[in-house]
Design an enzyme around this catalytic site. Sequence first.
Site, short mmCIF file in Angstrom:
data_model
loop_
_atom_site.label_atom_id
_atom_site.label_comp_id
_atom_site.label_asym_id
_atom_site.label_seq_id
_atom_site.Cartn_x
_atom_site.Cartn_y
_atom_site.Cartn_z
N TYR A 139 48.67 99.32 31.26
CA TYR A 139 47.39 100.01 31.18
C TYR A 139 46.23 99.15 31.66
O TYR A 139 45.19 99.67 32.06
CB TYR A 139 47.12 100.47 29.75
CG TYR A 139 48.03 101.58 29.27
CD1 TYR A 139 49.04 102.09 30.07
CD2 TYR A 139 47.90 102.11 28.00
CE1 TYR A 139 49.87 103.10 29.64
CE2 TYR A 139 48.73 103.13 27.55
CZ TYR A 139 49.72 103.62 28.38
OH TYR A 139 50.54 104.62 27.94
N LYS A 189 62.39 95.61 26.70
CA LYS A 189 63.41 95.96 27.69
C LYS A 189 63.83 94.68 28.41
O LYS A 189 63.75 94.55 29.64
CB LYS A 189 62.86 97.00 28.67
CG LYS A 189 63.93 97.68 29.54
CD LYS A 189 64.94 98.48 28.73
CE LYS A 189 65.91 99.20 29.68
NZ LYS A 189 67.04 99.78 28.93
N ASP A 221 64.95 101.99 24.75
CA ASP A 221 65.71 103.24 24.79
C ASP A 221 66.54 103.42 23.53
O ASP A 221 66.63 104.53 22.99
CB ASP A 221 66.59 103.32 26.04
CG ASP A 221 67.28 102.00 26.37
OD1 ASP A 221 67.07 101.01 25.65
OD2 ASP A 221 68.02 101.96 27.37
N ASP A 245 52.82 103.35 22.96
CA ASP A 245 52.18 104.65 23.16
C ASP A 245 53.21 105.77 23.04
O ASP A 245 52.99 106.77 22.35
CB ASP A 245 51.51 104.67 24.53
CG ASP A 245 50.57 105.84 24.71
OD1 ASP A 245 50.41 106.65 23.77
OD2 ASP A 245 49.98 105.97 25.80
N ASP A 249 54.03 108.39 19.49
CA ASP A 249 53.97 109.85 19.60
C ASP A 249 55.31 110.47 19.21
O ASP A 249 55.36 111.53 18.57
CB ASP A 249 53.60 110.27 21.02
CG ASP A 249 52.10 110.19 21.27
OD1 ASP A 249 51.38 109.68 20.39
OD2 ASP A 249 51.66 110.61 22.35
#
Length: 367
Positions: A139, A189, A221, A245, A249
Amino acid sequence: MKITVLPGDGIGPEVTREAVRVLRAVAAIHGHKIEFAEKPIGGVAIKQTGSPLPAVTLDSCLASDAVLLGAVGSPEYDSLPPNIRPESGLLLLRRALGGYANLRPAISYDAIAETSPLRKEVAKGADILIVRELLGGLYFGEPRGFSGADGNSVARNTMSDSVEEIERVARVAFGAALKRRRKVTSVDKANVLETSQLWRQTVSRVGNDYPQVTLEHLYVDACAMHLISTPLRFDVILTENLFGDILSDEAAVITGSLGMLPSASVGGVVGLYEPVHGSAPDIAGQGLANPFGAIASAAMLLRYTWHLEQEADEIEEAIRVVLKAGVRTPDIDSGGTRYIAKTSEIGQLVCDAVTEIADMRHAYHAV
């Protein structure tokens, strides 16, 4: 106490209004004085000033003890250049305030466990705190942007994290775990990304300073899968900006609705508190918005900015009382709801419950 209130767009003004109402009620009960300054941000600020984060808004935020935000964004601004869309104002605000740790609780409330798409026995009792690094990663990384033209365009974003960025947010996560169930799950990751390899190395080193806390590492994942299949395995989840993020959610399925999720961005000069949900322009102005996330964000404000644990606890307990009474907003209605309430009604009911809880506590101590 000075709070800058940024209602923003869509349902932002509706849910923020109820959070402020609850803060006023708590202040009256406990003898606190809170000064509120309301300023524009996002789409409404673009209409008024041409900027998603006007200077007057930023100045007010920086002069406050805390900032309470509603939501930003609307489809009508999607055609604008990225640097002047409503969301860019929020990113600029986060950077200016310096809050590098985003705290997002996800709690399965017994009273609304049936609203979760997860089986009740899977989600019941889940209580997770996601700690998301907020000022690094994709970001904010440079270089970014578009190059080329005529069908040969290339878009580029840079994922970049430093040891300093990782270490400071890791310490927030480990510190939070010490007050909870003493487990941190660090999500990365590392089998693919160099940034994640640095992340894992740094978090492991910081973890050595917290021998009381169990540390585990999990690929993002796998974490996304276990968050749905076995949410009770988690206590504190620590991760970088983009992963945080998405996962926070996803965690909304545990509570049954994004409208239930609060957040706090801490570590900078001024704390920023906001519900996780978006602006939901399709239901704006109809009294259908769920204000519980905004009200819970107000509780986090009291806890993390002014360290008012009792007042924060009373708000959170009041939310449980209202939910237990069978009162719902449409997003958490599972079909057998006793009463579907308007946004403003929820705010008043929480205020009433806060008053009752405070009176009971006072009476108990008086005895």
